[in-house]
Design an enzyme around this catalytic site. Sequence first.
Site, PDB file in Angstrom:
ATOM      1  N   GLY A  11       0.839  -1.200   0.000  1.00 48.42           N
ATOM      2  CA  GLY A  11       0.000   0.000   0.000  1.00 48.42           C
ATOM      3  C   GLY A  11       0.867   1.241   0.000  1.00 48.42           C
ATOM      4  O   GLY A  11       0.512   2.287   0.555  1.00 48.42           O
ATOM      5  N   GLY A  14      -0.497   4.646  -0.836  1.00 49.18           N
ATOM      6  CA  GLY A  14      -1.636   5.129  -0.052  1.00 49.18           C
ATOM      7  C   GLY A  14      -1.217   6.229   0.906  1.00 49.18           C
ATOM      8  O   GLY A  14      -0.043   6.601   0.985  1.00 49.18           O
ATOM      9  N   ARG A  98     -20.073  -7.378   5.097  1.00 50.26           N
ATOM     10  CA  ARG A  98     -18.889  -7.770   5.858  1.00 50.26           C
ATOM     11  C   ARG A  98     -18.190  -8.970   5.217  1.00 50.26           C
ATOM     12  O   ARG A  98     -16.960  -9.015   5.133  1.00 50.26           O
ATOM     13  CB  ARG A  98     -19.302  -8.114   7.290  1.00 50.26           C
ATOM     14  CG  ARG A  98     -18.172  -8.012   8.282  1.00 50.26           C
ATOM     15  CD  ARG A  98     -18.706  -8.191   9.680  1.00 50.26           C
ATOM     16  NE  ARG A  98     -18.793  -9.610   9.979  1.00 50.26           N
ATOM     17  CZ  ARG A  98     -18.067 -10.204  10.912  1.00 50.26           C
ATOM     18  NH1 ARG A  98     -17.240  -9.506  11.631  1.00 50.26           N
ATOM     19  NH2 ARG A  98     -18.165 -11.486  11.135  1.00 50.26           N
ATOM     20  N   ASP A 159      -4.051   2.635  18.830  1.00 52.43           N
ATOM     21  CA  ASP A 159      -5.041   2.682  19.915  1.00 52.43           C
ATOM     22  C   ASP A 159      -4.350   2.977  21.244  1.00 52.43           C
ATOM     23  O   ASP A 159      -4.840   3.755  22.065  1.00 52.43           O
ATOM     24  CB  ASP A 159      -5.797   1.350  19.966  1.00 52.43           C
ATOM     25  CG  ASP A 159      -6.345   0.987  18.595  1.00 52.43           C
ATOM     26  OD1 ASP A 159      -7.160   1.754  18.065  1.00 52.43           O
ATOM     27  OD2 ASP A 159      -5.913  -0.037  18.025  1.00 52.43           O
ATOM     28  N   ARG A 162      -3.380   6.600  21.278  1.00 51.64           N
ATOM     29  CA  ARG A 162      -4.570   7.432  21.473  1.00 51.64           C
ATOM     30  C   ARG A 162      -4.982   7.412  22.944  1.00 51.64           C
ATOM     31  O   ARG A 162      -5.363   8.441  23.521  1.00 51.64           O
ATOM     32  CB  ARG A 162      -5.726   6.896  20.615  1.00 51.64           C
ATOM     33  CG  ARG A 162      -5.556   7.183  19.122  1.00 51.64           C
ATOM     34  CD  ARG A 162      -6.541   6.362  18.296  1.00 51.64           C
ATOM     35  NE  ARG A 162      -6.574   6.785  16.904  1.00 51.64           N
ATOM     36  CZ  ARG A 162      -7.162   6.093  15.928  1.00 51.64           C
ATOM     37  NH1 ARG A 162      -7.748   4.919  16.185  1.00 51.64           N
ATOM     38  NH2 ARG A 162      -7.164   6.556  14.697  1.00 51.64           N
ATOM     39  N   HIS A 187      -8.541  -4.671  16.955  1.00 54.02           N
ATOM     40  CA  HIS A 187      -8.425  -3.271  16.522  1.00 54.02           C
ATOM     41  C   HIS A 187      -9.745  -2.896  15.855  1.00 54.02           C
ATOM     42  O   HIS A 187      -9.897  -2.940  14.640  1.00 54.02           O
ATOM     43  CB  HIS A 187      -7.267  -3.070  15.548  1.00 54.02           C
ATOM     44  CG  HIS A 187      -7.344  -1.721  14.876  1.00 54.02           C
ATOM     45  ND1 HIS A 187      -7.157  -0.549  15.566  1.00 54.02           N
ATOM     46  CD2 HIS A 187      -7.651  -1.365  13.613  1.00 54.02           C
ATOM     47  CE1 HIS A 187      -7.336   0.468  14.742  1.00 54.02           C
ATOM     48  NE2 HIS A 187      -7.644   0.008  13.552  1.00 54.02           N
TER      49      HIS A 187
HETATM   50  P1  NAX Z   1      -5.284   4.189   1.170  1.00 54.66           P
HETATM   51  O1  NAX Z   1      -6.522   3.757   0.470  1.00 54.66           O
HETATM   52  O2  NAX Z   1      -4.840   5.603   1.106  1.00 54.66           O
HETATM   53  O3  NAX Z   1      -4.067   3.304   0.648  1.00 54.66           O
HETATM   54  C1  NAX Z   1      -4.132   1.925   0.544  1.00 54.66           C
HETATM   55  C2  NAX Z   1      -3.198   1.528  -0.580  1.00 54.66           C
HETATM   56  O4  NAX Z   1      -3.111   0.108  -0.591  1.00 54.66           O
HETATM   57  C3  NAX Z   1      -3.689   1.956  -1.963  1.00 54.66           C
HETATM   58  O5  NAX Z   1      -2.664   2.702  -2.604  1.00 54.66           O
HETATM   59  C4  NAX Z   1      -3.946   0.628  -2.671  1.00 54.66           C
HETATM   60  O6  NAX Z   1      -3.650   0.691  -4.060  1.00 54.66           O
HETATM   61  C5  NAX Z   1      -3.000  -0.291  -1.929  1.00 54.66           C
HETATM   62  N1  NAX Z   1      -3.335  -1.708  -2.060  1.00 54.66           N
HETATM   63  C6  NAX Z   1      -4.553  -2.285  -2.111  1.00 54.66           C
HETATM   64  N2  NAX Z   1      -4.429  -3.600  -2.300  1.00 54.66           N
HETATM   65  C7  NAX Z   1      -3.114  -3.877  -2.335  1.00 54.66           C
HETATM   66  C8  NAX Z   1      -2.363  -5.071  -2.524  1.00 54.66           C
HETATM   67  N3  NAX Z   1      -2.971  -6.239  -2.723  1.00 54.66           N
HETATM   68  N4  NAX Z   1      -1.015  -4.993  -2.531  1.00 54.66           N
HETATM   69  C9  NAX Z   1      -0.393  -3.812  -2.356  1.00 54.66           C
HETATM   70  N5  NAX Z   1      -1.054  -2.637  -2.193  1.00 54.66           N
HETATM   71  C10 NAX Z   1      -2.391  -2.672  -2.181  1.00 54.66           C
HETATM   72  O7  NAX Z   1      -5.472   3.705   2.673  1.00 54.66           O
HETATM   73  P2  NAX Z   1      -4.662   4.171   3.983  1.00 54.66           P
HETATM   74  O8  NAX Z   1      -5.337   5.342   4.565  1.00 54.66           O
HETATM   75  O9  NAX Z   1      -3.227   4.244   3.662  1.00 54.66           O
HETATM   76  O10 NAX Z   1      -4.976   2.949   4.960  1.00 54.66           O
HETATM   77  C11 NAX Z   1      -4.473   1.661   4.726  1.00 54.66           C
HETATM   78  C12 NAX Z   1      -5.122   0.648   5.660  1.00 54.66           C
HETATM   79  O11 NAX Z   1      -4.837   0.943   7.017  1.00 54.66           O
HETATM   80  C13 NAX Z   1      -6.660   0.605   5.559  1.00 54.66           C
HETATM   81  O12 NAX Z   1      -7.046  -0.756   5.517  1.00 54.66           O
HETATM   82  C14 NAX Z   1      -7.103   1.215   6.866  1.00 54.66           C
HETATM   83  O13 NAX Z   1      -8.363   0.730   7.267  1.00 54.66           O
HETATM   84  C15 NAX Z   1      -6.009   0.762   7.791  1.00 54.66           C
HETATM   85  N6  NAX Z   1      -5.854   1.484   9.057  1.00 54.66           N
HETATM   86  C16 NAX Z   1      -5.495   0.771  10.144  1.00 54.66           C
HETATM   87  C17 NAX Z   1      -5.250   1.353  11.375  1.00 54.66           C
HETATM   88  C18 NAX Z   1      -4.813   0.548  12.557  1.00 54.66           C
HETATM   89  O14 NAX Z   1      -4.704   1.133  13.634  1.00 54.66           O
HETATM   90  N7  NAX Z   1      -4.555  -0.766  12.475  1.00 54.66           N
HETATM   91  C19 NAX Z   1      -5.455   2.812  11.555  1.00 54.66           C
HETATM   92  C20 NAX Z   1      -5.386   3.583  10.294  1.00 54.66           C
HETATM   93  C21 NAX Z   1      -6.019   2.930   9.104  1.00 54.66           C
HETATM   94  O15 NAX Z   1      -7.386   3.223   9.110  1.00 54.66           O
END
Ligand code: NAX
Length: 327
Positions: A11, A14, A98, A159, A162, A187
Site C-alpha cells: 500500500g 496510499g 462484511r 489505539d 490514542r 483493533h
Molecule cells: P489508502 O486507500 O490511502 O491506501 C491503501 C493503498 O493500498 C492503496 O494505494 C492501494 O492501491 C494499496 N493496495 C490495495 N491492495 C493492495 C495489494 N494487494 N497490494 C499492495 N497494495 C495494495 O489507505 P490508507 O489510509 O493508507 O490505509 C491503509 C489501511 O490501514 C486501511 O485498511 C485502513 O483501514 C487501515 N488502518 C489501520 C489502522 C490501525 O490502527 N490498524 C489505523 C489507520 C487505518 O485506518
Amino acid sequence: ASTPVTVTVTGAAGQIGYALLFRLASGAMLGPNVPIKLNLLEIPQATQAAEGTALELMDCAFPLVAGMEVFDDPAKAFDGVNIAMLVGARPRGPGMERADLLSANGGIFSVQGKALNAGAAEDVKVVVVGNPANTNALIASAHAPDIPDSRFTAMTRLDHDRALAQLAAKMDQPVAAIRKLAIWGNHSASQYPDITHATVNGVSATSLVAESWIADEFIPRVAKRGAEIISVRGGSSAASAANAAVEHMRLWVQGTPDGDWTSMAVPSDGSYGVPEGIISSFPVTTHNGEYSIVQGLEISDFSRTRIDASVAELLSERDAVAQLGLL
Ligand code: NAX
C-alpha cells in the site's frame, strides 16, 4: 557499515504509506546506524504513484537508504524481506457486506502470506495495519506454514497511543508520566483500552479518575477515535497510523523500556483466557527482537467483560474467514 535491513511496505502509494516511508528512510524505526532497503509494493494501477513517492524519497538523499524498488508482484517484493509492513488493504465500499470485505482482504492476505512463506528472510517480522488487521494477520499466517506464527502481528499501537494521549490530557500531565496502559482484543470499536494497571507519575491511574469517566468517556473516545478523525479531518488517520507502525516495529526490534510495556495484537497462547487461534491485542514486553505477553496481571470483572466481548468479535471474524476457506 552493517548489512541493510530489507523492509517491504504494501500500500506504498496510499496515505499511510506516504507518511510511513519517509520516517523509515530517516531511521526512525531501526535507528540512525542501520541502513535500510525499501521495497514498495502496490497494485498495478498504483505503481506509478508509488514510483513518484520513490522519486521524492530519492530527493531526500537519506544517508541510510541503501536501495529502493517499486513492485506489483508480492513474490518479488517479499524476497529476502526482514520486516514486512502490510498496510495496503481493500477498504469497505458502498453496499459491501462484511463477508465481501473479509473475502476481498482474504484474497490479498492469503497471496501475501504465501509470498512471505516462499521468500522472506529467516528472521522476518510482520505487522499488519490494513483492516480488519487482526484477522488479515491470521489469514497471512495461515498461508505461511514455514514461518513461526509468532512473527505475524497486527497493529494496536495507534489505539495505545490514542489512549495515552487521552489519559495524559485528562491528567494534565505529559504522556511520559504514564506507564502500563494496555489495549486488549480487536483493533475495532470493540477494543478494550485498559488503565487498571496504568500509573501516572507512579500513582495508580484508577485512583485519579472516576469510574464513570473510564466507561463513558475514555473507552468510547479511544475506541471511536478513528471515526472522530474522519469527521474532523475529512480523511482517515494517516500520519498517526504511520507513527504507530514505526513504534510497533521499533519496540519489537529495539525492546520496551524497563518498567513499561506496549500493546500488540499477537497470536494468543491462551493467556488471560483468550483462546488460541486468534490474533488479539495484549500488553507485551519485548527484548532482543522477541516479545512476550505480560503475565500475572489481575483482571477485574469489568475488564473481563470487555476483553471477552472483543475476543468474541475476533472469534466470529475467524469463523467467517474459515467458512470462506481462507484459513
Ligand atoms: P489508502 O486507500 O490511502 O491506501 C491503501 C493503498 O493500498 C492503496 O494505494 C492501494 O492501491 C494499496 N493496495 C490495495 N491492495 C493492495 C495489494 N494487494 N497490494 C499492495 N497494495 C495494495 O489507505 P490508507 O489510509 O493508507 O490505509 C491503509 C489501511 O490501514 C486501511 O485498511 C485502513 O483501514 C487501515 N488502518 C489501520 C489502522 C490501525 O490502527 N490498524 C489505523 C489507520 C487505518 O485506518
